[in-house]
Design a protein around this motif. Structure first.
Motif, short mmCIF file in Angstrom:
data_model
loop_
_atom_site.label_atom_id
_atom_site.label_comp_id
_atom_site.label_asym_id
_atom_site.label_seq_id
_atom_site.Cartn_x
_atom_site.Cartn_y
_atom_site.Cartn_z
N LEU A 341 0.89 -1.48 -0.37
CA LEU A 341 -0.18 0.12 -0.20
C LEU A 341 0.69 0.83 -0.04
CD1 LEU A 341 -2.85 0.91 0.28
CD2 LEU A 341 -2.63 0.74 2.64
N GLY A 342 2.23 0.96 0.61
CA GLY A 342 2.70 2.36 1.01
C GLY A 342 3.71 2.61 -0.63
N ILE A 343 3.79 1.52 -1.28
CA ILE A 343 4.66 1.93 -2.23
C ILE A 343 4.83 1.27 -3.44
CG2 ILE A 343 6.50 0.02 -3.60
CD1 ILE A 343 7.37 -1.55 -1.39
N GLY A 344 2.69 0.90 -3.87
CA GLY A 344 1.91 1.46 -4.67
C GLY A 344 2.42 0.44 -5.95
N SER A 345 3.51 -1.20 -5.55
CA SER A 345 3.73 -1.57 -6.91
C SER A 345 3.41 -2.74 -6.40
CB SER A 345 5.40 -0.70 -7.16
OG SER A 345 5.66 -2.20 -8.46
N SER A 346 2.80 -3.69 -6.92
CA SER A 346 3.27 -5.33 -6.46
C SER A 346 4.62 -5.88 -7.17
CB SER A 346 1.94 -6.00 -7.34
OG SER A 346 2.20 -5.53 -8.29
N PHE A 347 4.98 -5.51 -8.08
CA PHE A 347 6.01 -6.22 -8.89
C PHE A 347 7.79 -5.42 -8.26
CE2 PHE A 347 3.62 -6.29 -12.45
CZ PHE A 347 4.01 -7.57 -13.30
N ALA A 348 7.78 -4.39 -7.22
CA ALA A 348 8.63 -3.43 -6.19
C ALA A 348 8.90 -4.50 -5.59
CB ALA A 348 8.47 -1.97 -6.93
N THR A 349 8.07 -4.38 -5.03
CA THR A 349 7.45 -5.21 -3.15
C THR A 349 8.18 -6.47 -3.15
OG1 THR A 349 5.39 -5.96 -3.36
CG2 THR A 349 5.95 -3.21 -2.39
N VAL A 350 8.07 -6.97 -4.48
CA VAL A 350 8.68 -8.25 -4.59
C VAL A 350 9.68 -9.28 -3.67
CG1 VAL A 350 9.01 -10.83 -5.93
CG2 VAL A 350 6.87 -9.70 -6.52
N PRO A 351 10.53 -8.94 -4.27
CA PRO A 351 12.19 -8.38 -3.60
C PRO A 351 12.24 -8.69 -2.86
CG PRO A 351 12.80 -7.84 -5.54
CD PRO A 351 11.07 -6.80 -5.53
N ILE A 352 11.57 -7.45 -1.52
CA ILE A 352 11.26 -7.01 -0.39
C ILE A 352 10.67 -8.29 0.64
CG2 ILE A 352 10.87 -5.45 1.52
CD1 ILE A 352 11.01 -3.17 -0.07
N LEU A 353 9.52 -8.35 0.32
CA LEU A 353 8.42 -9.78 0.78
C LEU A 353 8.84 -10.76 0.29
CD1 LEU A 353 5.14 -8.34 -1.34
CD2 LEU A 353 5.71 -8.54 1.02
N ALA A 354 9.96 -11.48 -0.61
CA ALA A 354 10.57 -12.35 -0.44
C ALA A 354 12.17 -12.91 0.56
CB ALA A 354 11.15 -12.87 -2.16
#
Length: 434
Positions: A341-354
């Motif tokens: 929600l803060g970043i606004g990009s599902s693609f961009a958050t994947v490395p952080i989430l992983a």
């Protein structure tokens, strides 16, 4: 040490909600994490830059697809879709919304133009929407569905890129998964989005809605009606799209598919050679931002790994939540919602989430597919309802062309309610049963 992850991620969320550009927000959050780990700014930057290389292939894919999208838009093929929608569905509110959802879905996998079609398709239909008393919130929901659900569920076009990003993120954290496994793991969460769309269309926004917004000046001049007919240029555009899709499926390389489509359009003179520079420049302009965001987010994830913050967080999570998979899955999905929600990009958050989810998921005893489910669902969460997301900004750009559509209340809130709630429920269920 584990609090470094919490503080840096919360900083990222706060910066993003304050409308600081996500690229700057990621850099600032990286510096905060580095300083908390007693690293100098130079040392922090060196680690971040070193970790950016993992997402270079995906970033380049975005830019080449952006150029391909601009080339397709150049041919004017979308105007034909507008004419057919008006002719066949002018008195059928529900069917026109479902048709828009179907067209939007094609923009992610079959004709990977992302949001480029919205300014061409939607503004000419606004007058028709008002005459039909069609609730534009239903259209916003349909557009966001088409911009998200196909790439979540189908490994083609942007879907292939999304699934490869998840695969790469998991592999970088010591867990291998095939594209087939990732696709299967996201079918149930994607089904939740289908349920959300049907609720929005057939229940929530089914009734007529008349807009009364006095004092708004139109933001565009209503285009003159042109008798646009299907011609040889449009036929050759379809050939280029088929070539791009075929190359992509055969090679499993999105870059090669996009380049094959581009070269086909130039060779067949669908797009003149003299327009090549403009096509590439516009493509970079349209998709370059998210490409660089993905690069810096990969560096941010690498930094958290390098300073040992991820390992400390895993240990703390085990102590607090134990191995209760039901509880762990729910907490991880809520964390994913806040981050995306803060970043606004599902693609961009994947490395952080992983970087967070793989070690925590393994410690809690989740299967490979369950971890892929949690990463993919968490990445999709928040993207739909985020004010800074392409999935909401794109629909608003078209629906607010006459100044009658509010971005937050008419796009973000409806999409948040109808997609994020089902994603949490269906993603939670999938993580438990897989």
């Amino acid at each position: 040490m584990e609090w470094i992850v919490v503080i840096s991620v919360m900083s990222l969320l706060i910066f993003s909600l304050l409308r600081i550009h996500v690229f700057i927000a990621l850099l600032l959050s990286s510096f905060i994490a580095g300083l908390l780990a007693n690293l100098s700014v130079a040392e922090t930057l060196e680690i971040v830059v070193g970790g950016m290389g993992e997402q270079s292939n995906t970033a380049l894919s975005y830019i080449t697809l952006g150029a391909f999208a601009v080339a397709i838009s150049y041919t004017g093929i979308t105007s034909i879709l507008v004419r057919h929608l008006v002719h066949h569905l002018s008195n059928k509110r529900i069917w026109i919304v479902l048709a828009i959802a179907a067209i939007a879905s094609l923009s992610q996998n079959v004709i990977p133009v992302h949001i480029a079609f919205i300014p061409l398709l939607i503004p000419p239909l606004l007058k028709l929407f008002d005459q039909m008393e069609l609730d534009r919130r239903a259209v916003a929901t349909a557009l966001t569905f088409g911009l998200k659900a196909p790439y979540v569920m189908i490994p083609a076009g942007y879907g292939l890129m999304f699934h490869q990003t998840i695969q790469s993120g998991m592999a970088n954290n010591g867990l291998d998964a095939s594209i087939g496994e990732i696709a299967m793991s996201l079918l149930l969460p994607g089904t939740g989005m289908i349920v959300g769309l049907l609720i929005a269309v057939f229940i929530t926004y089914r009734k007529p809605r008349t807009l009364h917004h006095k004092g708004y000046a139109p933001m565009f001049s209503e285009p003159q009606e042109e008798a646009v007919k299907f011609n040889i240029k449009h036929a050759l555009t379809l050939v280029a799209i088929v070539v791009a899709l075929t190359v992509q499926l055969v090679t499993e390389e999105l870059i090669l598919g996009a380049l094959a489509g581009l070269f086909t359009m130039f060779i067949l003179l669908v797009v003149p050679f003299r327009e090549g520079e403009r096509v590439m420049t516009e493509g970079i302009k349209m998709m370059g931002t998210i490409a660089f965001v993905m690069l810096i987010s990969a560096g941010f994830g690498e930094l958290l790994q390098e300073i040992g913050a991820i390992e400390a967080l895993v240990v703390s999570t085990e102590e607090i939540l134990g191995t209760n998979q039901v509880l762990v899955a729910f907490v991880l999905l809520i964390v994913g919602l806040l981050i995306t929600l803060g970043i606004g990009s599902s693609f961009a958050t994947v490395p952080i989430l992983a970087a967070l989810y793989v070690p925590i998921g393994l410690a809690a005893g989740f299967s490979t597919m369950a971890i892929a489910t949690l990463i993919g669902t968490s990445a999709a969460l928040g993207d739909a309802g985020s004010p800074a997301s392409d999935s909401t900004l794109g629909p608003t750009s078209g629906l607010n062309a006459d100044g009658k559509h509010n971005h937050v209340w008419d796009t973000c809130v409806p999409t948040f309610i109808h997609f994020n709630i089902p994603l949490i429920l269906f993603g939670w269920l999938a993580a438990i049963i897989l």
